[in-house]
Motif scaffolding. Structure first.
Motif, PDB file in Angstrom:
ATOM      1  N   VAL A  48       0.841  -1.204   0.000  1.00 42.08           N
ATOM      2  CA  VAL A  48       0.000   0.000   0.000  1.00 42.08           C
ATOM      3  C   VAL A  48       0.872   1.248   0.000  1.00 42.08           C
ATOM      4  N   ILE A  49       1.924   1.263   0.813  1.00 40.33           N
ATOM      5  CA  ILE A  49       2.834   2.420   0.829  1.00 40.33           C
ATOM      6  C   ILE A  49       3.470   2.609  -0.546  1.00 40.33           C
ATOM      7  N   ALA A  50       3.926   1.529  -1.169  1.00 39.07           N
ATOM      8  CA  ALA A  50       4.540   1.620  -2.503  1.00 39.07           C
ATOM      9  C   ALA A  50       3.532   2.130  -3.529  1.00 39.07           C
ATOM     10  N   SER A  51       2.301   1.649  -3.448  1.00 39.09           N
ATOM     11  CA  SER A  51       1.264   2.096  -4.393  1.00 39.09           C
ATOM     12  C   SER A  51       0.935   3.573  -4.189  1.00 39.09           C
ATOM     13  N   CYS A  52       0.921   4.017  -2.943  1.00 45.04           N
ATOM     14  CA  CYS A  52       0.682   5.436  -2.664  1.00 45.04           C
ATOM     15  C   CYS A  52       1.791   6.293  -3.275  1.00 45.04           C
ATOM     16  N   ASP A  53       3.035   5.825  -3.146  1.00 47.19           N
ATOM     17  CA  ASP A  53       4.156   6.555  -3.739  1.00 47.19           C
ATOM     18  C   ASP A  53       3.984   6.667  -5.253  1.00 47.19           C
ATOM     19  N   ILE A  57       0.275   9.904  -3.611  1.00 50.61           N
ATOM     20  CA  ILE A  57      -0.563  10.121  -2.432  1.00 50.61           C
ATOM     21  C   ILE A  57       0.388  10.248  -1.249  1.00 50.61           C
ATOM     22  N   PRO A  58       0.460  11.430  -0.626  1.00 48.23           N
ATOM     23  CA  PRO A  58       1.426  11.635   0.459  1.00 48.23           C
ATOM     24  C   PRO A  58       1.151  10.758   1.679  1.00 48.23           C
ATOM     25  N   VAL A  59       2.160   9.963   2.055  1.00 47.38           N
ATOM     26  CA  VAL A  59       2.134   9.209   3.312  1.00 47.38           C
ATOM     27  C   VAL A  59       2.835  10.090   4.329  1.00 47.38           C
ATOM     28  N   ILE A  60       2.070  10.664   5.270  1.00 42.26           N
ATOM     29  CA  ILE A  60       2.662  11.632   6.193  1.00 42.26           C
ATOM     30  C   ILE A  60       3.052  11.014   7.531  1.00 42.26           C
ATOM     31  N   ALA A  61       2.630   9.774   7.786  1.00 44.31           N
ATOM     32  CA  ALA A  61       3.061   9.050   8.988  1.00 44.31           C
ATOM     33  C   ALA A  61       2.845   7.568   8.740  1.00 44.31           C
ATOM     34  N   LYS A  62       3.669   6.758   9.411  1.00 46.29           N
ATOM     35  CA  LYS A  62       3.476   5.314   9.293  1.00 46.29           C
ATOM     36  C   LYS A  62       4.015   4.618  10.532  1.00 46.29           C
ATOM     37  N   GLN A  63       3.396   3.517  10.867  1.00 47.95           N
ATOM     38  CA  GLN A  63       3.822   2.655  11.964  1.00 47.95           C
ATOM     39  C   GLN A  63       3.812   1.251  11.394  1.00 47.95           C
ATOM     40  N   THR A  64       4.995   0.725  11.125  1.00 50.98           N
ATOM     41  CA  THR A  64       5.081  -0.591  10.499  1.00 50.98           C
ATOM     42  C   THR A  64       5.708  -1.625  11.417  1.00 50.98           C
ATOM     43  N   ALA A  67       5.153  -5.378  16.170  1.00 50.87           N
ATOM     44  CA  ALA A  67       4.762  -5.557  17.569  1.00 50.87           C
ATOM     45  C   ALA A  67       3.585  -4.668  17.950  1.00 50.87           C
ATOM     46  N   LYS A  68       3.247  -3.721  17.087  1.00 48.58           N
ATOM     47  CA  LYS A  68       2.162  -2.772  17.352  1.00 48.58           C
ATOM     48  C   LYS A  68       1.189  -2.798  16.179  1.00 48.58           C
ATOM     49  N   PRO A  69      -0.007  -2.232  16.370  1.00 53.31           N
ATOM     50  CA  PRO A  69      -0.905  -2.107  15.210  1.00 53.31           C
ATOM     51  C   PRO A  69      -0.234  -1.276  14.122  1.00 53.31           C
ATOM     52  N   CYS A  70      -0.338  -1.722  12.889  1.00 48.99           N
ATOM     53  CA  CYS A  70       0.263  -1.011  11.762  1.00 48.99           C
ATOM     54  C   CYS A  70      -0.740  -0.033  11.170  1.00 48.99           C
ATOM     55  N   PHE A  71      -0.247   1.157  10.847  1.00 47.45           N
ATOM     56  CA  PHE A  71      -1.114   2.138  10.216  1.00 47.45           C
ATOM     57  C   PHE A  71      -0.298   3.065   9.340  1.00 47.45           C
ATOM     58  N   ILE A  72      -0.998   3.715   8.451  1.00 50.29           N
ATOM     59  CA  ILE A  72      -0.429   4.817   7.684  1.00 50.29           C
ATOM     60  C   ILE A  72      -1.406   5.982   7.783  1.00 50.29           C
ATOM     61  N   THR A  73      -0.859   7.180   7.722  1.00 48.12           N
ATOM     62  CA  THR A  73      -1.695   8.372   7.660  1.00 48.12           C
ATOM     63  C   THR A  73      -1.417   9.025   6.315  1.00 48.12           C
ATOM     64  N   LEU A  74      -2.484   9.219   5.559  1.00 48.54           N
ATOM     65  CA  LEU A  74      -2.387   9.783   4.217  1.00 48.54           C
ATOM     66  C   LEU A  74      -3.037  11.149   4.165  1.00 48.54           C
ATOM     67  N   GLN A  75      -2.522  11.982   3.288  1.00 50.83           N
ATOM     68  CA  GLN A  75      -3.139  13.281   3.028  1.00 50.83           C
ATOM     69  C   GLN A  75      -3.712  13.255   1.617  1.00 50.83           C
ATOM     70  N   LYS A  76      -4.977  13.615   1.499  1.00 54.37           N
ATOM     71  CA  LYS A  76      -5.589  13.614   0.178  1.00 54.37           C
ATOM     72  C   LYS A  76      -5.010  14.754  -0.649  1.00 54.37           C
ATOM     73  N   PRO A  77      -4.471  14.431  -1.830  1.00 55.25           N
ATOM     74  CA  PRO A  77      -3.910  15.484  -2.687  1.00 55.25           C
ATOM     75  C   PRO A  77      -5.013  16.440  -3.182  1.00 55.25           C
ATOM     76  N   ALA A  78      -4.582  17.638  -3.526  1.00 55.39           N
ATOM     77  CA  ALA A  78      -5.524  18.635  -4.051  1.00 55.39           C
ATOM     78  C   ALA A  78      -5.985  18.263  -5.449  1.00 55.39           C
TER      79      ALA A  78
END
Length: 78
Positions: A48-53, A57-64, A67-78
Motif C-alpha cells: 500500500v505504501i509503494a502504491s501510494c508513492d 498520495i502523500p504518506v505523512i506518517a506510518k507505523q510498520t 509488535a504494534k498495530p500497523c497504520f499509515i496516515t495519508l493526506q488527500k492530494p488537491a
C-alpha cells in the motif's frame, strides 16, 4: 502532527484489494485532509505504501512495527 480527519480499519483485507479500499477511503475526505488507515503488517502495508508513492498520495506518517498495530496516515492530494 494533527489528528487525522477520519480513521479506517482495513485489517484482514489482502492485496490488491487493500489499496482499492484505501483509494475509496480517500474519496470520503476533502483535499488536504488526512486519514489514518490500519492495515495488516508485512506485505500488505508495504504494498500500500509503494502504491501510494506511485500514485503521488502523500504518506505523512506510518507505523510498520509488527509488535504494534500497523497504520499509515495519508493526506488527500488537491
Amino acid at each position: 502532527m494533527n489528528q487525522p480527519t477520519k480513521t479506517k480499519d482495513l485489517t484482514g483485507i489482502p492485496c490488491p484489494m487493500s489499496f482499492v479500499k484505501v483509494k475509496l477511503a480517500l474519496h470520503e475526505i476533502q483535499p488536504g485532509e488526512t486519514i489514518q488507515i490500519e492495515l495488516d503488517s508485512g506485505e500488505v502495508i508495504e504494498n500500500v505504501i509503494a502504491s501510494c508513492d506511485i500514485e503521488n498520495i502523500p504518506v505523512i506518517a506510518k507505523q510498520t512495527d509488527k509488535a504494534k498495530p500497523c497504520f499509515i496516515t495519508l493526506q488527500k492530494p488537491a
